[in-house]
Structure formats: structure tokens, C-alpha cells
Design an enzyme around this catalytic site. Structure first.
Site, short mmCIF file in Angstrom:
data_model
loop_
_atom_site.label_atom_id
_atom_site.label_comp_id
_atom_site.label_asym_id
_atom_site.label_seq_id
_atom_site.Cartn_x
_atom_site.Cartn_y
_atom_site.Cartn_z
N GLY A 74 -2.61 -20.50 -16.46
CA GLY A 74 -3.65 -20.37 -15.44
C GLY A 74 -4.77 -19.41 -15.80
O GLY A 74 -5.67 -19.19 -14.98
N GLY B 178 0.83 -1.21 0.00
CA GLY B 178 0.00 0.00 0.00
C GLY B 178 0.86 1.26 0.00
O GLY B 178 2.09 1.19 0.12
N TYR C 49 -2.64 -18.39 -4.84
CA TYR C 49 -3.36 -17.16 -4.47
C TYR C 49 -4.84 -17.48 -4.23
O TYR C 49 -5.40 -17.18 -3.17
CB TYR C 49 -3.21 -16.10 -5.57
CG TYR C 49 -4.24 -15.01 -5.46
CD1 TYR C 49 -4.22 -14.12 -4.40
CD2 TYR C 49 -5.28 -14.90 -6.40
CE1 TYR C 49 -5.20 -13.15 -4.27
CE2 TYR C 49 -6.25 -13.93 -6.28
CZ TYR C 49 -6.21 -13.06 -5.21
OH TYR C 49 -7.18 -12.11 -5.08
N PHE D 35 -8.82 -6.37 3.67
CA PHE D 35 -8.25 -6.39 2.31
C PHE D 35 -6.83 -6.95 2.28
O PHE D 35 -6.41 -7.46 1.24
CB PHE D 35 -8.16 -4.96 1.74
CG PHE D 35 -9.47 -4.30 1.47
CD1 PHE D 35 -10.19 -4.58 0.33
CD2 PHE D 35 -9.99 -3.38 2.38
CE1 PHE D 35 -11.40 -3.95 0.07
CE2 PHE D 35 -11.20 -2.75 2.14
CZ PHE D 35 -11.90 -3.04 0.99
N ALA D 36 -6.08 -6.74 3.38
CA ALA D 36 -4.62 -6.96 3.31
C ALA D 36 -4.28 -8.36 2.83
O ALA D 36 -4.64 -9.35 3.47
CB ALA D 36 -4.03 -6.73 4.70
N ALA D 37 -3.59 -8.44 1.70
CA ALA D 37 -3.20 -9.74 1.14
C ALA D 37 -2.28 -9.51 -0.05
O ALA D 37 -2.29 -8.44 -0.66
CB ALA D 37 -4.43 -10.52 0.67
N PHE D 38 -1.49 -10.54 -0.39
CA PHE D 38 -0.76 -10.53 -1.65
C PHE D 38 -1.74 -10.98 -2.74
O PHE D 38 -2.58 -11.85 -2.50
CB PHE D 38 0.44 -11.48 -1.61
CG PHE D 38 1.55 -11.04 -0.68
CD1 PHE D 38 1.70 -9.71 -0.31
CD2 PHE D 38 2.46 -11.97 -0.19
CE1 PHE D 38 2.74 -9.31 0.53
CE2 PHE D 38 3.49 -11.59 0.65
CZ PHE D 38 3.63 -10.26 1.01
#
Ligand code: UDP
Length: 343
Positions: A304, A58, A162, A94-97
Site C-alpha cells: 500500500g 493519547g 484508514y 483529531f481523535a482517530a486510529f
């Protein structure tokens, strides 16, 4: 470029004036792309927002300084203290890769960050007695669906770490509801895109992998973008995606928070417009908006990539009264272009 701190926050009584009840909400990943748009909308509606972000992805300039708490989600004790101090009623997480390709190369990082981080957050919520969470999930939980539009009860079969990390968090949430009475809404996003036309927020991933910002960059730099395959079983041979404006996504989060605080049961909703656009159609939209040719070359397929991902968002529309304000691709591209031209 300016910062959102230079923009004036709506007075705290804005929510009351508009007939809404102001809520105390903790937003993880609030300095990122979708998170910052949601924080901006929450503040504009008069809600009391606390942002947790470790700024690994971010941007500090996306959030008013006094709202930002630089914390890792792994710091459960600090999260408990913060939620208690702020008397949080709900969390938007929200925080994620988010990079599929990277997750195929470094799965452990994805599972540690996305799953362990979420577990620490849930543990903190239980300790601080915060009972509601809206979770950023993804269309990637469906893997390669055989038909579209995709409904929420389609089989869950992620095809990369993911997507699997998001499936795992959805599964965790399924246990925290009956055991800890922690209710959740999982929002399965399709292709988040565009930006708020009235603020300084935009899409700033590093590295950028998303189609629309890459097409705009190609126009600006003259360096061709690669179209990942034109031999798919679609009308023009390129992949079809459901591009959803980031403000419409933000709105879905706010409706979901209200739904949960109002006593709604745990649910999963797709968030998309229900209309798909191919890569070539998206190139044409960028050419129309910018008035310039997009330089591109056709390359091989990206591993993918499903041929077509289009949401049925009827459940979200019917249950939460959501409807997208910016459903057409051209408007999405116009807003993204406005941001890209500013930089
Ligand atoms: N895409 C492309 N070239 C690029 C980036 C993306 O052709 O440089 C295609 C990609 O194959 C997919 C669509 O654009 O069909 C949207 O990709 P993006 O990475 O934006 O989102 P995703 O669908 O992977 O979440």
C-alpha cells in the site's frame, strides 16, 4: 520525563495582548501527537481550550489536567453537555486510529472508531449549536496518485480502510454544511513529523511505525531499521514523502479555525511543504543531525505504499496565509532528536 502541567500556561489575556480574539475551542484527541501540539499552541496564544480524549492512544502527560475530559466520542450526550457548558465556538477533531497496516487487518475497528465516532461528534455539535469544525484528514484520501505535487482536486480513491474512513468523514461533513449550516475545513496532512523544540511534547506512538522516530531509535539502540523497498521508480529507488513539521500543522489548524469563525466557507486543504524526501535522504539527514550511522537493512516493499506523495499547499498558502516555519528536513530531524534524546 516531565509533563506539560509543569510548564506555565500563557496568561489568558495573551490573545488580547497579541491582537487576537480568544476563542473557546474543543479539541478531540488533544492528548495525541498532533492534537497536543495544537492544544499547546492554542493555549500559548491565549485561547480557551477543552480537550476530549479517551487516552486509548493519547497520553495524559501531554495535556494540562484541568483541560482534559476523558470521554469516548460515542458518548454524544456527554459531548453535548460539555460543549454547552464550555460555550464552544468551534471543534478541532483529531481523535482517530491512524495505522494503515492495522486498518487492513481490522477494518471494522477503523470504521467504528473513526466514522461512527465522528458522526456522534457531529450530532453533538448540531445539538449544542456549534457551527465550525476543523477535521484531521490525510493524504491517504488520494490513494496512489499518478503525478505530484498533489492538488486538492485530484481524484479521491483511498486504498486502505484508514484512508477510506477519512474520505467517509469528509463526505459526512459535505452533508452537514447545507443541512445544518455546519462549516468545515478538512486538512489533508502529508507526513507529520518533528516536535515542538520548546516544550516537552513529542511523537510517542505505540507501536511506533513512522520513519523518523524509528530511524532515531535505530541510532539509539543499534537495532537496524528496515527500508521498505529500494526498487521504486524514484531517483534512489526509495519512497518519497513530504515531511511537515507538527508545529506548522498546528498553525494550519488555528488559521483554519479563525477562517471558519470569520465566516469562511467549507474547504479542503493539503498541508505539506511541497518538497519530497526519499527514505535514503531521510537516513542521511538523521546521520548528519545525530553524527552517527543509521543501522538499516533493505527489505521488501510495504503493502500500500505509494512511490511518491508530495503536496501542493499553494491553496492553503494563498487562502489562509499559511507558510511553514520549519520547512527543511534537517530542522525537523533536529527537533525530533532533541525529544528522542531526552527520553
Ligand atoms: N518506511 C520505511 N521503514 C520503516 C517505516 C517507514 O522504509 O520502518 C518508509 C515507508 O515505506 C514510507 C516512508 O518511510 O515510504 C514514510 O513512512 P511512514 O510510516 O513514516 O509514513 P506514511 O508515509 O506511511 O504515512
Amino acid at each position: 520525563m516531565g509533563t506539560v502541567q509543569e510548564q506555565r500556561e500563557t496568561p489568558a489575556n495573551a490573545a488580547l495582548q497579541s491582537g487576537l480574539t480568544p476563542r473557546k475551542i474543543l479539541v478531540t484527541g488533544g492528548a495525541g501527537y498532533i492534537g497536543s501540539h495544537t492544544v499547546h499552541m492554542l493555549l500559548a496564544q491565549g485561547h480557551d481550550v477543552t480537550v476530549v480524549d479517551n487516552l486509548s492512544k493519547g497520553h495524559r502527560h501531554n495535556v494540562p489536567a484541568e483541560r482534559l475530559h476523558e470521554l469516548n466520542l460515542s458518548d454524544t450526550a456527554a459531548l453535548v453537555r460539555l460543549m454547552r457548558e464550555k460555550q464552544c465556538e468551534a471543534v478541532i477533531h483529531f481523535a482517530a486510529f491512524i495505522a494503515v497496516g492495522e486498518s487492513m487487518r481490522e477494518p471494522a475497528r477503523y470504521f467504528i472508531n473513526n466514522v461512527s465516532g465522528s458522526l456522534s461528534l457531529l450530532d453533538a455539535m448540531v445539538q449544542a449549536e456549534v457551527k465550525h469544525i476543523v477535521f484531521s484528514s490525510t493524504a491517504a484520501v488520494y490513494g496512489n496518485p499518478h503525478t505530484t505535487p498533489i492538488l486538492e482536486d485530484f481524484p479521491i480513491q483511498a486504498v486502505n480502510p484508514y484512508g477510506e474512513s477519512k474520505v467517509m468523514v469528509e463526505t459526512l461533513l459535505g452533508w452537514f454544511d447545507p443541512i445544518h449550516h455546519l462549516t468545515s475545513v478538512c486538512l489533508r496532512y502529508f507526513n507529520a513529523s518533528g516536535c515542538d523544540p520548546d516544550s516537552l511534547l513529542g511523537e510517542e506512538h505505540e507501536p511506533e511505525t513512522h520513519l523518523i522516530p524509528l530511524l532515531l531509535r535505530a541510532v539509539q539502540t543499534g537495532n537496524p531499521v528496515t527500508v521498505f523497498g529500494d526498487d521504486y521508480p524514484t531517483p534512489d529507488g526509495t519512497c518519497i514523502r513530504d515531511y511537515i513539521h507538527v508545529n506548522d500543522l498546528a498553525q494550519a489548524h488555528i488559521l483554519a479555525v479563525e477562517y471558519l469563525i470569520g465566516g469562511g466557507t467549507s474547504e479542503k486543504f493539503n498541508v505539506g511543504t511541497g518538497t519530497g524526501h526519499s527514505v535514503m535522504e531521510t537516513i542521511r539527514a538523521v546521520e548528519t543531525v545525530t553524527g552517527q550511522k543509521v543501522p538499516y537493512v533493505v527489505g521488501t516493499r510495504r503493502e500500500g505504499d505509494p512511490p511518491s506523495l508530495v503536496a501542493s499547499s499553494n491553496k492553503l498558502r494563498e487562502r489562509l496565509g499559511w507558510s511553514p516555519r520549519y520547512a527543511d528536513l534537517r530542522t525537523i530531524v533536529e527537533h525530533a532528536w532533541k525529544f528522542a534524546s531526552r527520553k
